[in-house]
Design an enzyme around this catalytic site. Structure first.
Site, mmCIF file in Angstrom:
data_model
loop_
_atom_site.group_PDB
_atom_site.id
_atom_site.type_symbol
_atom_site.label_atom_id
_atom_site.label_comp_id
_atom_site.label_asym_id
_atom_site.label_seq_id
_atom_site.Cartn_x
_atom_site.Cartn_y
_atom_site.Cartn_z
ATOM 1 N N VAL A 1 0.859 -1.177 0.000
ATOM 2 C CA VAL A 1 0.000 0.000 0.000
ATOM 3 C C VAL A 1 0.901 1.234 0.000
ATOM 4 O O VAL A 1 2.065 1.161 0.414
ATOM 5 C CB VAL A 1 -0.927 0.006 1.243
ATOM 6 C CG1 VAL A 1 -0.131 0.210 2.526
ATOM 7 C CG2 VAL A 1 -2.053 1.030 1.133
ATOM 8 N N ILE B 1 5.818 3.838 1.580
ATOM 9 C CA ILE B 1 5.489 2.849 0.556
ATOM 10 C C ILE B 1 5.716 1.471 1.164
ATOM 11 O O ILE B 1 6.840 1.131 1.545
ATOM 12 C CB ILE B 1 6.354 3.011 -0.708
ATOM 13 C CG1 ILE B 1 6.099 4.362 -1.378
ATOM 14 C CG2 ILE B 1 6.080 1.873 -1.695
ATOM 15 C CD1 ILE B 1 6.976 4.608 -2.607
ATOM 16 N N GLU B 2 4.652 0.707 1.283
ATOM 17 C CA GLU B 2 4.750 -0.693 1.707
ATOM 18 C C GLU B 2 4.745 -1.538 0.434
ATOM 19 O O GLU B 2 3.722 -1.649 -0.235
ATOM 20 C CB GLU B 2 3.572 -1.064 2.609
ATOM 21 C CG GLU B 2 3.576 -0.375 3.955
ATOM 22 C CD GLU B 2 4.400 -1.141 4.987
ATOM 23 O OE1 GLU B 2 4.923 -2.215 4.645
ATOM 24 O OE2 GLU B 2 4.502 -0.650 6.129
ATOM 25 N N CYS B 3 5.891 -2.122 0.106
ATOM 26 C CA CYS B 3 6.039 -2.774 -1.196
ATOM 27 C C CYS B 3 6.028 -4.291 -1.060
ATOM 28 O O CYS B 3 6.491 -4.850 -0.063
ATOM 29 C CB CYS B 3 7.322 -2.307 -1.883
ATOM 30 S SG CYS B 3 8.866 -2.792 -1.060
#
Length: 356
Positions: free
Chosen positions: A221, A324-326
């Site tokens: 997300v 940024i959660e990647c």
């Protein structure tokens, strides 16, 4: 293979050696508990005093192995493309040579690939799921075992750090005042950790920084301010400085939220949308965009701290904060990590090209 701490530092040195006219190596003042120094690479052809800056963090959480590699890869891609006069492509998301030049000549990108080198070294050699730094366990807690070492750096910043005093008891804020919490111990005081203070130093000494992105994994997300409570744009007095909210802050489904000016919220959402569009173009993955509070209530985080500064210190730069959660796992097979690295690179370049 994922880069280790020494390889990350070597990459920073090598990129500066090959592209001296477009880079600067910055050495933060605080060494880690184990004596390491993790440096930043500033990318840009102009003085940082003359352009706006973006501070991009990686490796805050030790077990999240992809973000440091992603920041090194982005730096290498961007500098090589600029040197050769070419564009960059990540799947169907592409950037022209003119856009690459615009980023290099019009901004200062402060890449901080490995904020937490002690933790990364420990995660890669001793305990793969280690999240915190390596602060020694406090006296009297040694009986608690190995988990009593370390602080969650992304709960250690001076933003509503003391959650027991600043949030409603039932707010379920995701942090801990227990030194033996294996994941989210906030530390003995706000900004107690050298790694945290190095990020504060970067913001203090480079007032050009107007955006901060902290790259983590794995949800995925794209998060924007705030993480402490739901966003609201109509009641300026309902904010993190208001002690009247200390007993109620962070609860879901009440009428109280954290104030954010409408224009800031609009800009935050718009820029996050550009980043998500760029991610989607790489291989069709939709990270999605939401306020950080939508994930769960937090305190002491890097993104909220960065944005909060201009409210508490009038001379501070307004710095919008993002996380940024990647990807979908902390240590995916490297073939998958390479796809995630492209997604992160595409997103960060989209941000750089849409800020103003």
């Amino acid at each position: 293979m994922y880069l280790n701490v020494a390889e990350i530092e070597s990459a920073i040195s090598n990129l500066h050696a090959v592209y001296p006219g477009a880079t600067e190596v910055l050495t933060p003042p605080h060494t880690t508990h184990e004596g390491r120094t993790a440096r930043l690479l500033r990318i840009g052809s102009r003085s940082a005093h003359d352009v706006d800056g973006i501070l991009i963090l990686g490796g805050v959480h030790a077990r999240e192995w992809v973000p440091p590699d992603a920041l090194v890869s982005l730096g290498a891609d961007l500098l090589e493309a600029h040197s050769l006069g070419t564009g960059l492509g990540y799947g169907s998301t592409s950037y022209t040579a003119a856009q690459v030049t615009h980023v290099i000549d019009g901004l200062a990108l402060f890449l901080y690939p490995c904020v937490n080198p002690d933790g990364r070294a420990y995660s890669q050699t001793a305990d793969a799921m280690w999240r915190k730094n390596r602060r020694p366990a406090p006296a009297g807690h040694g009986h608690g075992g190995p988990s009593c070492a370390g602080v969650d750096l992304n709960r250690n910043f001076a933003f509503l750090w003391d959650h027991t005093a600043k949030f409603a008891p039932d707010a379920d804020v995701h942090t801990s005042d227990n030194p033996c919490d294996p994941q989210m111990y906030r530390g003995p005081s706000a900004a107690s950790e050298p790694e945290t203070r190095n990020i504060v130093w970067a913001l203090d000494t480079h007032p050009c920084i107007r955006w901060l992105v902290d790259v983590h994994s794995a949800v995925p997300v794209i998060l924007h301010n705030w993480g402490s409570d739901r966003n609201q744009t109509t009641s300026p007095s309902d904010n993190f400085r208001n002690p009247a909210l200390d007993a109620v802050r962070g609860r879901k489904d009440d009428d109280i939220g954290e104030f954010i000016p409408y224009q800031d919220l609009n800009t935050a959402v718009e820029l996050a949308g550009h980043m998500n569009d760029a991610v989607r173009g790489v291989r069709g993955v939709d990270y999605g965009v939401e306020a950080a509070y939508g994930l769960y209530p937090t305190s002491g985080t890097s993104d909220d701290y960065a944005y909060s500064r201009h409210f508490t210190t009038p001379t501070a730069t307004k710095t919008l904060g993002y996380t940024i959660e990647c990807g979908t796992s902390f240590q995916p097979p490297y073939r998958e990590a390479e796809h995630i690295i492209r997604e992160v690179s595409a997103a960060l370049l989209a941000l750089a090209l849409n800020v103003h």
